[in-house]
Scaffold this motif. Sequence first.
Motif, PDB file in Angstrom:
ATOM      1  N   PRO A 190      50.274  45.156  36.919  1.00  0.00           N
ATOM      2  CA  PRO A 190      51.606  44.713  37.347  1.00  0.00           C
ATOM      3  C   PRO A 190      52.190  45.649  38.401  1.00  0.00           C
ATOM      4  CG  PRO A 190      51.412  44.664  34.949  1.00  0.00           C
ATOM      5  CD  PRO A 190      50.197  45.368  35.460  1.00  0.00           C
ATOM      6  N   GLY A 191      52.791  45.061  39.421  1.00  0.00           N
ATOM      7  CA  GLY A 191      53.437  45.854  40.454  1.00  0.00           C
ATOM      8  C   GLY A 191      52.498  46.539  41.417  1.00  0.00           C
ATOM      9  N   GLN A 192      51.218  46.139  41.407  1.00  0.00           N
ATOM     10  CA  GLN A 192      50.226  46.768  42.265  1.00  0.00           C
ATOM     11  C   GLN A 192      49.366  45.709  42.923  1.00  0.00           C
ATOM     12  OE1 GLN A 192      49.511  49.848  43.113  1.00  0.00           O
ATOM     13  NE2 GLN A 192      50.459  51.214  41.618  1.00  0.00           N
TER      14      GLN A 192
ATOM     15  N   ASP B 127      46.375  33.914  43.737  1.00  0.00           N
ATOM     16  CA  ASP B 127      45.136  33.869  42.962  1.00  0.00           C
ATOM     17  C   ASP B 127      45.398  33.674  41.471  1.00  0.00           C
ATOM     18  OD1 ASP B 127      42.509  34.189  42.091  1.00  0.00           O
ATOM     19  OD2 ASP B 127      42.628  36.379  42.107  1.00  0.00           O
ATOM     20  N   PRO B 128      44.864  32.622  40.859  1.00  0.00           N
ATOM     21  CA  PRO B 128      45.082  32.417  39.417  1.00  0.00           C
ATOM     22  C   PRO B 128      44.472  33.520  38.551  1.00  0.00           C
ATOM     23  CG  PRO B 128      43.512  30.807  40.285  1.00  0.00           C
ATOM     24  CD  PRO B 128      44.109  31.503  41.471  1.00  0.00           C
ATOM     25  N   VAL B 129      43.400  34.161  39.032  1.00  0.00           N
ATOM     26  CA  VAL B 129      42.804  35.264  38.271  1.00  0.00           C
ATOM     27  C   VAL B 129      43.761  36.456  38.238  1.00  0.00           C
ATOM     28  CG1 VAL B 129      40.883  36.908  38.159  1.00  0.00           C
ATOM     29  CG2 VAL B 129      40.448  34.522  38.788  1.00  0.00           C
ATOM     30  N   HIS B 130      44.328  36.784  39.387  1.00  0.00           N
ATOM     31  CA  HIS B 130      45.301  37.881  39.453  1.00  0.00           C
ATOM     32  C   HIS B 130      46.476  37.598  38.520  1.00  0.00           C
ATOM     33  CE1 HIS B 130      47.909  40.981  41.108  1.00  0.00           C
ATOM     34  NE2 HIS B 130      48.835  40.056  41.334  1.00  0.00           N
ATOM     35  N   LEU B 131      47.011  36.386  38.584  1.00  0.00           N
ATOM     36  CA  LEU B 131      48.165  36.047  37.756  1.00  0.00           C
ATOM     37  C   LEU B 131      47.817  36.089  36.270  1.00  0.00           C
ATOM     38  CD1 LEU B 131      49.573  33.081  39.875  1.00  0.00           C
ATOM     39  CD2 LEU B 131      50.478  35.409  39.738  1.00  0.00           C
ATOM     40  N   ALA B 132      46.637  35.596  35.908  1.00  0.00           N
ATOM     41  CA  ALA B 132      46.231  35.593  34.497  1.00  0.00           C
ATOM     42  C   ALA B 132      46.111  37.014  33.960  1.00  0.00           C
ATOM     43  CB  ALA B 132      44.910  34.849  34.338  1.00  0.00           C
TER      44      ALA B 132
ATOM     45  N   VAL C 194      47.593  39.887  35.232  1.00  0.00           N
ATOM     46  CA  VAL C 194      48.885  40.573  35.244  1.00  0.00           C
ATOM     47  C   VAL C 194      49.779  40.065  34.125  1.00  0.00           C
ATOM     48  CG1 VAL C 194      51.020  40.846  36.568  1.00  0.00           C
ATOM     49  CG2 VAL C 194      48.807  41.192  37.683  1.00  0.00           C
ATOM     50  N   GLU C 195      49.734  38.764  33.894  1.00  0.00           N
ATOM     51  CA  GLU C 195      50.588  38.179  32.856  1.00  0.00           C
ATOM     52  C   GLU C 195      49.969  38.259  31.466  1.00  0.00           C
ATOM     53  OE1 GLU C 195      51.260  34.221  34.241  1.00  0.00           O
ATOM     54  OE2 GLU C 195      52.329  34.877  36.049  1.00  0.00           O
TER      55      GLU C 195
ATOM     56  N   GLU D 270      45.149  48.374  27.631  1.00  0.00           N
ATOM     57  CA  GLU D 270      46.300  48.769  26.815  1.00  0.00           C
ATOM     58  C   GLU D 270      47.524  49.063  27.677  1.00  0.00           C
ATOM     59  OE1 GLU D 270      45.578  51.915  24.119  1.00  0.00           O
ATOM     60  OE2 GLU D 270      44.003  50.858  23.005  1.00  0.00           O
ATOM     61  N   ARG D 271      47.291  49.564  28.888  1.00  0.00           N
ATOM     62  CA  ARG D 271      48.418  49.942  29.749  1.00  0.00           C
ATOM     63  C   ARG D 271      49.000  48.738  30.492  1.00  0.00           C
ATOM     64  NH1 ARG D 271      44.492  53.573  30.653  1.00  0.00           N
ATOM     65  NH2 ARG D 271      43.969  52.645  32.670  1.00  0.00           N
ATOM     66  N   ALA D 272      48.609  47.536  30.140  1.00  0.00           N
ATOM     67  CA  ALA D 272      49.035  46.277  30.774  1.00  0.00           C
ATOM     68  C   ALA D 272      48.127  45.966  31.946  1.00  0.00           C
ATOM     69  CB  ALA D 272      50.493  46.322  31.222  1.00  0.00           C
ATOM     70  N   GLY D 273      48.119  44.682  32.299  1.00  0.00           N
ATOM     71  CA  GLY D 273      47.192  44.247  33.338  1.00  0.00           C
ATOM     72  C   GLY D 273      45.802  44.096  32.766  1.00  0.00           C
ATOM     73  N   GLY D 274      44.833  44.014  33.644  1.00  0.00           N
ATOM     74  CA  GLY D 274      43.469  43.848  33.165  1.00  0.00           C
ATOM     75  C   GLY D 274      42.450  43.958  34.269  1.00  0.00           C
ATOM     76  N   ILE D 275      41.215  43.776  33.880  1.00  0.00           N
ATOM     77  CA  ILE D 275      40.085  43.856  34.795  1.00  0.00           C
ATOM     78  C   ILE D 275      39.391  42.497  34.805  1.00  0.00           C
ATOM     79  CG2 ILE D 275      37.800  44.897  35.139  1.00  0.00           C
ATOM     80  CD1 ILE D 275      38.983  47.450  33.869  1.00  0.00           C
ATOM     81  N   ALA D 276      39.008  42.052  35.985  1.00  0.00           N
ATOM     82  CA  ALA D 276      38.286  40.787  36.129  1.00  0.00           C
ATOM     83  C   ALA D 276      36.891  41.065  36.659  1.00  0.00           C
ATOM     84  CB  ALA D 276      39.028  39.859  37.075  1.00  0.00           C
ATOM     85  N   LEU D 277      35.886  40.631  35.902  1.00  0.00           N
ATOM     86  CA  LEU D 277      34.500  40.635  36.359  1.00  0.00           C
ATOM     87  C   LEU D 277      34.230  39.237  36.889  1.00  0.00           C
ATOM     88  CD1 LEU D 277      34.671  43.039  34.332  1.00  0.00           C
ATOM     89  CD2 LEU D 277      32.309  42.544  33.696  1.00  0.00           C
TER      90      LEU D 277
END
Length: 279
Positions: free
Chosen positions: A62-64, A93-98, A100-101, A144-151
């Motif tokens: 988020p925010g990045q 990008d739907p991946v980015h939104l998924a 972050v949210e 855990e810190r929010a957000g995520g990683i997409a492979l």
Amino acid sequence: MQRFPFPSRDALSSSVFDLAQWLRLEASLIDTIGQPEFPARLLQALFAAVPIDTAFIVAHAPGQPPLMLEEGRVLPARREEVHRYLAGPYLLDPVHLACVEGRRQGLVRLADIAPDQFQESEYYRNFYASHGLADEVNILIGLERAGGIALSMGRIASHGAFAPEELAVLASIEPLVAAAARRHWAAEAVSGDGAGQALHAQLERAFNRFGGDCLTDREAEVARLILRGHSSKSVAHELAISADTVRVHRKNIHAKLGISSQGELFSLFLAAIATPGTA
């Protein structure tokens, strides 16, 4: 790095994935957790499981802006496209939104998280179809810190979409892949710096103000949803208005912006985020 050739369709249909064998061959992935070579080794393990043409790993916080973690498996024809994506179009990008949210985790196809007319959008044409990408699946890993990683794993048109049995293979190894990725990136920063935060804030302001000098607030909302691949019916659902009202808004948007197509709307969006500091 070893490259895994794409098998013929006949070979693919006659092969049976052996999870136990894959675990034996890819067990060394665990040994690279915390090491610089882990991201590349992680993609190598995915390529060893199913036929993949292009792949990369991106962190979405988020925010990045998205942060590229591994791009060694990106097809040469897609490299410029990936870097253009990181410069601002990721906002659609739907991946980015998924990520972050925090809406989805695990193995997902693009169709699982994208709006209903995403494949008809100019974003899809510019960042998927233009380079012959026929299908994309992602393993989304929450942090855990929010957000995520997409492979992100893609297949080109000549090799066809991922088959159900290939998706089943990826689903079978996803728990181990996700656990290893979480362990590796738990202690490593996967967000950008202050400059990245400032750039993202400027891009978001430019996007949120898109068309604001001539569109009403509601028309601007409709335009943003159209850019993200929503149909009139989907826009109506998102904004709790009628489809007829959406069609009126679309007509007004075209008239006020002096455009006649989604392609022109997308071009205006790219121009708006190209100079976010002046938006």
